[in-house]
Scaffold this motif. Structure first.
Motif, short mmCIF file in Angstrom:
data_model
loop_
_atom_site.label_atom_id
_atom_site.label_comp_id
_atom_site.label_asym_id
_atom_site.label_seq_id
_atom_site.Cartn_x
_atom_site.Cartn_y
_atom_site.Cartn_z
N HIS A 1 0.83 -1.21 0.00
CA HIS A 1 0.00 0.00 0.00
C HIS A 1 0.87 1.26 0.00
O HIS A 1 0.67 2.16 -0.83
N GLN A 2 1.83 1.32 0.91
CA GLN A 2 2.68 2.51 1.00
C GLN A 2 3.60 2.63 -0.21
O GLN A 2 3.84 3.72 -0.71
N GLY A 3 4.12 1.48 -0.68
CA GLY A 3 5.01 1.51 -1.84
C GLY A 3 4.30 2.01 -3.09
O GLY A 3 4.87 2.79 -3.87
N MET A 4 3.08 1.54 -3.31
CA MET A 4 2.31 2.00 -4.47
C MET A 4 2.08 3.50 -4.42
O MET A 4 2.18 4.20 -5.43
N LYS A 5 1.80 4.00 -3.23
CA LYS A 5 1.55 5.43 -3.08
C LYS A 5 2.81 6.24 -3.37
O LYS A 5 2.77 7.25 -4.09
N VAL A 6 3.95 5.79 -2.84
CA VAL A 6 5.21 6.49 -3.05
C VAL A 6 5.59 6.49 -4.53
O VAL A 6 6.11 7.48 -5.06
N LEU A 7 5.33 5.37 -5.22
CA LEU A 7 5.70 5.24 -6.62
C LEU A 7 4.68 5.87 -7.57
O LEU A 7 4.86 5.85 -8.79
N GLY A 8 3.60 6.43 -7.01
CA GLY A 8 2.60 7.10 -7.84
C GLY A 8 1.68 6.15 -8.57
O GLY A 8 1.05 6.52 -9.57
N LEU A 9 1.57 4.93 -8.09
CA LEU A 9 0.70 3.93 -8.71
C LEU A 9 -0.66 3.93 -8.02
O LEU A 9 -0.73 3.81 -6.80
N LYS A 10 -1.70 4.05 -8.80
CA LYS A 10 -3.04 4.18 -8.22
C LYS A 10 -3.97 3.07 -8.72
O LYS A 10 -3.72 2.44 -9.73
N GLY A 11 -5.03 2.86 -7.94
CA GLY A 11 -6.09 1.94 -8.37
C GLY A 11 -6.01 0.56 -7.74
O GLY A 11 -7.02 -0.14 -7.71
N ALA A 12 -4.85 0.15 -7.24
CA ALA A 12 -4.72 -1.19 -6.65
C ALA A 12 -5.16 -1.14 -5.19
O ALA A 12 -4.89 -0.19 -4.47
N ASP A 13 -5.85 -2.18 -4.75
CA ASP A 13 -6.40 -2.23 -3.40
C ASP A 13 -5.60 -3.23 -2.56
O ASP A 13 -5.61 -4.43 -2.83
N ALA A 14 -4.90 -2.74 -1.54
CA ALA A 14 -4.10 -3.61 -0.67
C ALA A 14 -4.69 -3.69 0.73
O ALA A 14 -4.02 -4.12 1.67
N THR A 15 -5.95 -3.32 0.89
CA THR A 15 -6.58 -3.36 2.21
C THR A 15 -7.25 -4.71 2.43
O THR A 15 -7.47 -5.49 1.50
N MET A 16 -7.56 -5.00 3.70
CA MET A 16 -8.26 -6.24 4.05
C MET A 16 -9.17 -5.96 5.24
O MET A 16 -8.96 -4.97 5.96
N PRO A 17 -10.17 -6.78 5.47
CA PRO A 17 -11.04 -6.56 6.63
C PRO A 17 -10.25 -6.65 7.93
O PRO A 17 -9.28 -7.41 8.05
#
Length: 630
Positions: free
Chosen positions: A533-549
């Motif tokens: 989640h944090q890596g995608m944000k830092v790299l400017g990559l959007k749309g992928a969901d890394a969350t879980m219940p």
């Protein structure tokens, strides 16, 4: 150092080892049938008199294998049983080897890896046919990458049934032979046992390989029918194996002295140098050389030593780059590390002006990570090399100013009652340092992901073999399950710092409860695959969901019979850790952490960017790729 493996008529395998069948038993088991069939005793005496013949062989192949493994020094076997290997499972269970039945083969393999590193003795992984083997593969790849000594025992389909759609058929009809049942990238040695006559040669190969330095992963596949076949006393090879560490030649030592005396040098310590902690300290103090270590090498050189600069690579310290930029050594002495991405990120900043003196037992390691750097390669056992070097190296005139060395930063994060919830990971690590690292002798392991970076960055160790991380395969679930192997082999507490994603993927809480293994899990619960989640944000990559219940791990652990406590406030952390250390049963601490605190993973993100990972947001979103009509 030598190890004696006695020969023919050896006590390791004789018919006297096993009791004769009792004369008044109601049932007797056919010894050479895949299925278990029973007959009335009196009828069996008439139809199968060979069972009561004093001269008939009474030793099965399965029992011979179990005794062979015990003779090779195996204390533990981790696995999941099944019908195809029932006879082998039974033989192991009735031998001197302690058998631990896990809930998943991957967890068993990870536990075997960590049991090896905790005990320095080879361990066994056992699986049934088909999915049993394939489930274990990730853990076995980790064993090969980490340098463990592991023997996989698996079942395969007997020759008459191959190609006939047997249940969980395991043969060349269903699985690739190359690499699975032959030596290659996964197994250093692999063989299918089709006849008991192969056992002496298998024993010889295993004994010789296990006595050598470095890792060794073997696969012994035994058809179901062969496991129960009977054998006479086996003429085991007479082996008196003297292990002599690989010593450097005189020319290599002389050249090392010349190169290291030419100017100031640094020492870069890897996991392969873990047996040479004292020699490394002596060399550093004799020469004043600054010391850097890889993530796996934490503690080999004391992290509170004034010459320790910091940890390189994943979760490492900015002080390492500061040193290389502001006070670069002429050369770096590299000891027992491959300098791969987790250790160096292949950063050019880590290459000193005159390159490396690189010592390793594997001659193919030096020069691979930095092929353009000047490298003097020495193939040798690290401890032996340093002992020779210390004798020959004169007092160094190029002694650096230790007081001016940068050191690993210690970001102090004070408790703040106004922000007591959720727990900041930095505060959690400070408590673990105080209660676990400094207040106990527990082995500490960190799972891949943010657990790895938080732990590697913030925890400090002054002893070798107290901290374990996996940097090669880096599989989720390694520490979650490996902690059982470490605790079992050491017969003391072992602590796994893990993420919620890894804990959901592969945990062995039930296994720890069954065998009363004193494992502790500290779960960083943030309801995310947060490195992603944090890596995608830092790299400017959007749309992928890394969350879980959100998961209640306390309820899960208690439901399996372990003790557990939830921590949501920073003021409760130390008490929870003290309770876990004092407990005599498996214990889980479910820590709700602040998911938005950035983990120290900047080096990893920069490395990904350098390899071409970047934002997939098109400059002109109106344009799209045209695919042909089909």
């Amino acid at each position: 150092m030598s190890k004696n493996y006695t020969g023919s008529k050896s006590p390791i395998v004789t018919t006297e080892t096993y009791k004769e069948l009792p004369p008044k038993s109601k049932y007797v088991e056919y010894p050479s049938d895949d299925s278990h069939q029973f007959e009335d005793l009196e009828k069996s005496r008439e139809t199968q008199p060979f069972l009561y013949d004093e001269t008939a062989p009474k030793l099965s192949v399965a029992n011979a294998i179990a005794q062979m493994l015990a003779t090779l020094g195996v204390n533990y076997a981790f696995g999941v049983a099944g019908g195809a290997m029932a006879s082998l499972w039974g033989a192991l269970s009735n031998s001197n080897i302690q058998v631990l039945n896990f809930r998943h083969e991957a967890g068993a393999a990870f536990a075997a890896v960590e049991a090896y590193f905790a005990s320095d003795r080879p361990t066994v992984v056992f699986t049934t046919a088909g999915p049993g083997i394939t489930n274990a593969l990730t853990g076995l790849f980790a064993a090969r990458g980490e340098g463990a000594k592991i023997i996989l025992l698996s079942a395969c389909t007997s020759a008459p049934q191959r190609g006939r759609w047997a249940i969980q058929e395991t043969s060349s009809h269903t699985l690739p032979s190359g690499g699975m049942f032959t030596s290659g990238a996964l197994f250093n040695y692999a063989v299918t046992l089709e006849s008991a006559a192969q056992l002496p040669q298998i024993f010889r190969k295993l004994a010789l390989a296990l006595a050598q330095p470095g890792g060794f992963v073997a696969h012994l596949s035994i058809p179901t029918g062969v496991q129960t076949s009977l054998v006479d006393d086996i003429a085991w090879p007479q082996l008196d194996i003297a292990y002599s560490p690989i010593a450097p030649n005189k020319e290599a030592i002389a050249k090392s002295v010349e190169l290291l005396s030419a100017g100031p040098f640094a020492i870069w310590v890897g996991f392969g140098a873990r047996a040479a902690a004292e020699e490394i300290r002596q060399l550093a103090e004799k020469t004043g050389a600054p010391v850097i270590c890889s993530p796996r090498a934490k503690g080999i050189f004391p992290e509170d030593h004034p010459q320790f600069v910091g940890v390189s690579g994943l979760g490492g310290h900015a002080s390492v780059f500061t040193y290389m930029q502001q006070q670069p050594p002429l050369r770096t002495l590299v000891l027992g590390t491959r300098l791969g991405e987790p250790t160096s990120f292949w950063s050019p900043a880590m290459v000193p002006p005159r390159g490396f003196v690189h010592v390793d037992i594997d001659p193919e390691v030096p020069g691979v990570a930095y092929p353009s750097a000047e490298t003097f390669s020495v193939r040798a056992d690290i401890k032996t090399y340093l002992q020779e070097l210390l004798q020959q190296l004169p007092d160094v005139v190029h002694r650096p100013q230790i007081s001016s060395l940068p050191h690993a930063e210690r970001e102090e994060v004070a408790l703040d009652l106004d922000i007591d919830y959720p727990v900041r990971p930095e505060v959690l690590m400070a408590a673990i340092q105080k209660i676990i690292v400094e207040g106990s002798d527990a082995i500490v392991m960190a799972e891949c992901g943010n657990s790895f970076t938080w732990s590697t960055h913030y925890l400090r160790f002054n002893q070798a073999n107290r901290y374990r991380v996996s940097t090669g395969v880096g599989a989720m679930g390694h520490a979650v399950t490996g902690v059982l192997g470490a605790a079992q082999a050491q017969n003391r507490k072992a602590v796994a710092i893990v993420g919620d994603g890894a804990m959901l993927m592969n945990n062995e809480i039930s296994t720890a409860v069954k065998y009363k293994i004193p494992a502790i899990w500290i779960v960083l619960n943030d309801a995310r695959y947060n490195m992603c989640h944090q890596g995608m944000k830092v790299l400017g990559l959007k749309g992928a969901d890394a969350t879980m219940p959100v998961t209640n791990f306390t309820m899960i652990a208690r439901g399996m019979g372990a003790e557990a406590i939830a921590v949501v406030r920073e003021t409760d952390i130390e008490a929870a850790l003290e309770q876990a250390i004092a407990s005599t049963v498996p214990f889980l601490i479910d820590v709700v952490i602040d998911p938005d605190r950035l983990a120290p993973s900047g080096g990893r993100n920069k490395s990904l960017a350098a390899q071409g990972v970047k934002s997939n947001q098109a400059k002109n979103p109106a344009k799209s790729v045209s695919f042909p009509s089909v």
